[in-house]
Enzyme design. Structure first.
Site, PDB file in Angstrom:
ATOM      1  N   GLU A 124       0.808  -1.221   0.000  1.00  0.00           N
ATOM      2  CA  GLU A 124       0.000   0.000   0.000  1.00  0.00           C
ATOM      3  C   GLU A 124       0.843   1.273   0.000  1.00  0.00           C
ATOM      4  O   GLU A 124       0.722   2.115   0.879  1.00  0.00           O
ATOM      5  CB  GLU A 124      -0.938   0.005   1.216  1.00  0.00           C
ATOM      6  CG  GLU A 124      -2.022  -1.053   1.168  1.00  0.00           C
ATOM      7  CD  GLU A 124      -3.163  -0.725   0.200  1.00  0.00           C
ATOM      8  OE1 GLU A 124      -3.036   0.238  -0.587  1.00  0.00           O
ATOM      9  OE2 GLU A 124      -4.170  -1.448   0.219  1.00  0.00           O
ATOM     10  N   GLU A 144      -4.014 -10.551  -0.380  1.00  0.00           N
ATOM     11  CA  GLU A 144      -4.894 -10.496   0.790  1.00  0.00           C
ATOM     12  C   GLU A 144      -6.291 -10.868   0.309  1.00  0.00           C
ATOM     13  O   GLU A 144      -6.733 -10.410  -0.752  1.00  0.00           O
ATOM     14  CB  GLU A 144      -4.928  -9.091   1.412  1.00  0.00           C
ATOM     15  CG  GLU A 144      -3.597  -8.669   2.000  1.00  0.00           C
ATOM     16  CD  GLU A 144      -3.592  -7.241   2.561  1.00  0.00           C
ATOM     17  OE1 GLU A 144      -4.661  -6.720   2.935  1.00  0.00           O
ATOM     18  OE2 GLU A 144      -2.490  -6.665   2.613  1.00  0.00           O
TER      19      GLU A 144
END
Ligand code: IPT
Length: 970
Positions: A396, A479
């Site tokens: 991220e 994820e």
């Protein structure tokens, strides 16, 4: 200023070049232990040579907030300081550490495995340098003076580097990993290249090292004191996560030797697929943060082993080290036990997202050096691990500039890593263009999208060249299946796609462990419990294991969904499919058992041949015994011999099949599997066994009325309201339709809508029951009511038909009919009842032993179970709906027996109590036991971060019929 380095873009100063982590037989001194310590509120504290007589003592390694200095703080995405890189707040907790030690040698290397977040080091008053990169090693050359030496370290909580370390976890500080003093190494660094050629069965070994005259010994391969450089090509057994074969090796130079272990394997992306040793691999993975409920990110070896053993026992074969390189020992253990590792760099700049990614370091040339520094320190440290099969740039951190010639520090990291170590593919999720990585990676994509990606039919990128590149890449979900609270639901739908599409190489559940701290008042503490001004609440507790590493139902479900062997049972035969990528089934022993209403009536072992990976074998079953009641056949695959991570007999996989139904003749309804039956119970439990809905003829015992009471079979009712008062002598209260469940994290957090918000708006947590009528007809007591919430005009009409069964039971048929607009799925459809507090143990025949919901029911099997009311609770850190057992045919609670096909939940507090609670310690047993008997419940989904409940697991408000029989338990 003395503290200029706090706002420097540079990653450090005075450090040695990064190198591999290893232990040589050279002299070494662990500096772990008790250091003198002082915490100051700002970075402008007194100089380190201050009088330290008043300082405290602090263990090294540790995190100071967990030792009574300041408090932990949790934010997910937000920086807990203004976003104005590279500046940090004036309030910058700063810890001064001081250690005196006797010099073990003259010259050496001082090694810090991890210091959060920025530190400066002095030895005997002389500054050695400073470093950042919290979860990466930093080394300094040292010259010691004879006798006593003084080491001083100043650690700051905040620094420019904090902008690169915005992982979703607690903000914690200090020297949190080991500190070691090493005699200056002769073997400074080495790079083991140990490839495996699956076509020839040969390994090729070459060890690059700068150490002059270095020799290598690998006794098992007959290599003894040969020049390290090699290469040596010779027959070897390969390493894989399934068969983690390691060879002990020794590298020697200049009188020093280093012991290490070699695993031969080749990782390649070929034909759009990640292959190891020539075979496609499937990641059954988890994201692992380093966490311990007492010590934070300081972990001892026992904790690391506990994680790995738990993972292996639950069929997990892969770890993404989210979102930073773990303690180096963890990777040695992954080599040893066998886990595929995505080693992720210590990088996350997520906090730029809330400001529109303005100023993101990924696109700013001033941050290039720290980005490259971090990548180099990870790759150099971990390059010799067989388990590390993929490098990840970080998490991220947005994207670099997309302008021609613009700065892209992520790409620069990738280019550096590819050059330094072409043997491992690269991963980064945050740039969906995937231009400089070797796999297309996403998080929380829904099943439909993953299916399209699997077919290589995903939505194209604007740039055709990039699109073509990406379409050719393998796909991983770095994820998925957010394991927050009760859930994740819908795991098996993903697993099917991983089996269906070659490109879909599995995923990594978010995440392994709940980061809840032990707390005197709250039991487990989460964000906000330390008075943080900004926090993200319990979003930090979203793991497959609770903070104390007790497996949650989500992990038990995951184990079943990802089982590496599929066991498909029919009454006559069993088909065993080997879903391993490398090993055959010779390490497993197979057994079968027949249970008649949960009691074993026959069992035996099955000889399963050495079926290779991807192969299937169908074996006949012996003739099964005649039975009279509902009967199930279960086939189990267990470890034949003990493994380092589990004893012999540990179950790996199983399958179940109903071979006789309760009412039909033997074999008549054969063929339903446990999963199908569970689903059936969730969706259509109302159709239950015929006897449950049989209406008894009047005249059995109905009609005896005394003092406003009315008897129907074993039931005694209030004649005026038609409410049951006692059943078979057991006092019952508040028996009525109920739609509420304490919202789960997944109910509470969906995006764009949260289903729990709709439920509360509709008042499903505060329903009123208005009696419409009580009718006594021949053989039936019919009670009608209208169930609705204040301020709402929608309602549920409920008709309860009570009657005596011919065999001493009390039958209830509840029909419900929605009235008005119900544009959303409802939490539950069922009955609640209050029983005496004396109910202690619940015995049931149905799905168990753990809790299950319609989209998380794979791990549940039909059997007979007994559990205390307390043990039926699942202690989610944030209290919410839990403990539901579906597909129950009968249950006995104290003196009461309930029959039908229903979902059962029993607790010492109400759903409303559970809903109101914020911590486990808020749940206080009442003087009663509350029972929910459900026709159905809404699925779980993973909307707390990701897709909600799949439509097939939604519970719409539709007309329904639910039948149960109550009787005295004898
Ligand atoms: C994703 C993060 O990568 C991870 O660290 C964690 O925060 C997770 O979400 C949620 O628990 S990022 C999110 C924007 C999908």
């Amino acid at each position: 200023m003395l503290t200029d380095y706090l706002t420097a873009y540079r990653p450090g100063d005075g450090r040695r070049a990064p190198r591999a982590a290893f232990d040589s037989d050279g002299a070494r001194l662990s500096l772990n232990g008790r250091w003198r310590f002082r915490l100051s509120p700002t970075a402008e504290g007194q100089p380190v040579d201050a009088d330290f007589s008043s300082w405290d003592e602090l263990p090294v390694p540790s995190m100071w907030q967990l030792q009574g200095y300041g408090v932990p703080a949790y934010t997910n995405v937000n920086y807990p300081f203004p976003v104005e890189p590279p500046y940090v707040p004036d309030d910058n907790p700063t810890g001064d550490y001081r250690l005196e030690f006797e010099a073990p040698f003259e010259r050496g290397v001082l090694r810090f495995e991890g210091v959060d977040s920025c530190f400066k080091v002095w030895l005997n008053g002389e500054e050695l340098g400073w470093s950042t990169g919290s979860r990466l090693p930093s080394e300094f050359d040292v010259s010691l003076r004879p006798g006593r030496n003084v080491l001083a370290v100043r650690v700051h909580q905040w620094s420019a580097a904090s902008y690169l370390e915005d992982q979703d976890m607690w903000w914690l500080s200090g020297i949190f990993r080991d500190v070691t003093l090493l005699a200056t190494p002769v073997v400074n660094d080495f790079f083991v290249h140990a490839d495996y050629d699956h076509r020839t069965g040969n390994g090729t070994l070459a060890v690059e090292t700068g150490a002059p005259g270095a020799t290598l010994s690998v006794p098992e391969l007959g290599l003894s004191g040969v020049p390290a450089a090699g290469p040596y090509t010779l027959p070897v057994e390969p390493w894989s996560a399934e068969l983690p074969r390691l060879y002990d090796a020794e590298l020697s130079a200049g009188g020093e030797s280093v012991r290490f272990r070699i695993g031969f394997r080749t990782v390649a992306v070929e034909d759009g697929v990640i292959k190891v040793n020539g075979r496609r691999v499937l990641f059954r993975g988890v994201n692992r943060h380093e966490f311990h409920p007492e010590t934070g990110r300081t972990l001892d070896e026992a904790t690391m082993r506990a994680d790995i053993e738990l993972m292996k026992r639950h069929n997990v074969n892969a770890v993404r080290t989210s979102h930073y390189p773990p303690h180096p020992r963890f990777l040695e253990l992954c080599d040893e036990y066998g886990l595929w590792v995505i080693d992720e760099c210590d990088l996350e700049t997520h906090g730029f997202h809330p400001v529109g990614w303005r100023g993101n370091p990924s696109a700013d040339a001033r941050w290039r050096e720290p980005y490259l520094d971090r990548m180099a320190r990870m790759v150099e440290r971990d390059k010799n691990h067989a388990s590390v099969v993929i490098w990840s740039l970080g998490n991220e951190s947005g994207t670099g500039s997309k302008e021609p010639g613009g700065t892209d520090n992520l790409r620069a990291m990738a280019e550096w890593a590819r050059e330094r170590d072409p043997s491992r593919p690269l991963h980064y999720e945050g740039d969906w263009d995937s231009g400089y990585v070797d796999m297309y990676s996403r998080m929380y994509a829904g099943v439909e999208e993953v299916d399209a990606i699997g077919r290589r039919e995903e939505k194209p990128l604007d740039d055709p060249a990039l699109d073509e590149h990406r379409r050719g890449l393998p796909f991983v979900l770095c994820e998925y299946a957010h394991a927050m609270g009760n859930g994740p639901g819908g795991l098996s739908e993903y697993q099917e796609l991983f089996y269906r599409h070659e490109r879909c190489q599995g995923g990594f559940v978010w995440e392994w462990i709940d980061h809840g701290f032990s707390h005197e008042r709250y039991g487990w503490a989460y964000g906000g419990d330390y008075g943080e001004e900004l926090h993200d609440g319990n979003f930090v507790t979203d793991g497959l294991v609770f903070p104390d590493r007790t497996p949650s139902p989500g992990l038990v479900e995951f184990k079943k969904v990802i089982e590496p062997v599929r066991v498909t049972v029919s009454p006559e035969s069993v088909t065993v499919t080997n879903l391993h990528d490398f090993r055959d089934l010779s390490h497993l022993s197979f057994s079968w058992a027949v249970e008649e209403e949960g009691r074993e009536v026959a069992s035996g072992v099955l000889d399963v041949p050495e079926t290779g990976p991807d192969a299937s074998v169908t074996l006949p079953l012996p003739a099964l015994p005649e039975t009279a009641a509902e009967t199930w056949l279960t086939v189990r695959a267990a470890l034949a011999a003990g493994q380092p991570w589990a004893p012999a007999g540990h179950e790996i996989a199983w399958g179940q099949c109903q071979v006789r139904s309760a009412t039909a003749a033997p074999g008549a309804s054969a063929g339903a599997t446990a999963g199908e039956s569970a689903e059936a119970s969730a969706a259509t439990a109302g159709s239950g066994p015929a006897k449950a809905s049989t209406v008894a003829v009047a005249g059995t015992s109905e009609g005896a009325s005394a003092g406003g009471e009315l008897a129907v079979g074993p039931g005694v009712f209030d004649a005026a309201t038609g409410r049951p008062l006692r059943i078979g002598g057991v006092p019952v209260e508040d028996v009525r339709l109920d739609l509420w469940r304490a919202p789960t994290d997944n109910d509470l957090r969906g995006w764009p809508t949260q289903v729990a918000t709709e439920w509360r708006r509709a008042g499903l947590d505060r329903l009123h029951h208005r009696l419409l009528g009580v009718d006594r007809t021949a053989g039936e007591l019919v009670v009608r009511s209208r169930v609705a919430a204040a301020a709402q005009d929608r309602a549920m009409l409920a008709t309860y038909r009570w009657s005596a069964t011919g065999d001493g039971g009390l039958a209830l048929t509840l029909t419900t009919e929605p009235e008005g607009e119900w544009g959303f799925p409802i939490p539950r459809l069922g009955i609640r009842a209050t029983l005496p507090a004396s109910v202690d143990t619940v015995e049931w025949y149905g799905l168990g032993p753990g809790e299950a919901y319609s989209d998380s029911v794979q791990a549940a099997r039909v059997g007979r179970y007994a559990m205390s009311v307390d043990d039926l609770q699942t202690p989610y850190v944030f209290p919410q709906e839990n403990g539901h057992r579906p597909g129950v045919r009968w249950a006995e609670l104290g003196g009461l027996r309930v029959e039908g096909l229903f979902g059962l939940t029993v607790r010492r507090w109400t759903s409303e109590d559970l809903d109101a609670a914020r911590h486990l310690t808020d749940l206080v047993p009442r003087e009663a036991v509350y029972v929910n008997l459900d026709l159905a419940q809404q699925g779980l989904g993973t909307a707390s971060c990701g897709p909600g409940v799949l439509p097939r697991y939604d519970l719409p408000a539709e007309p329904a019929t639910f039948s149960l029989t109550f009787r005295s338990a004898v």
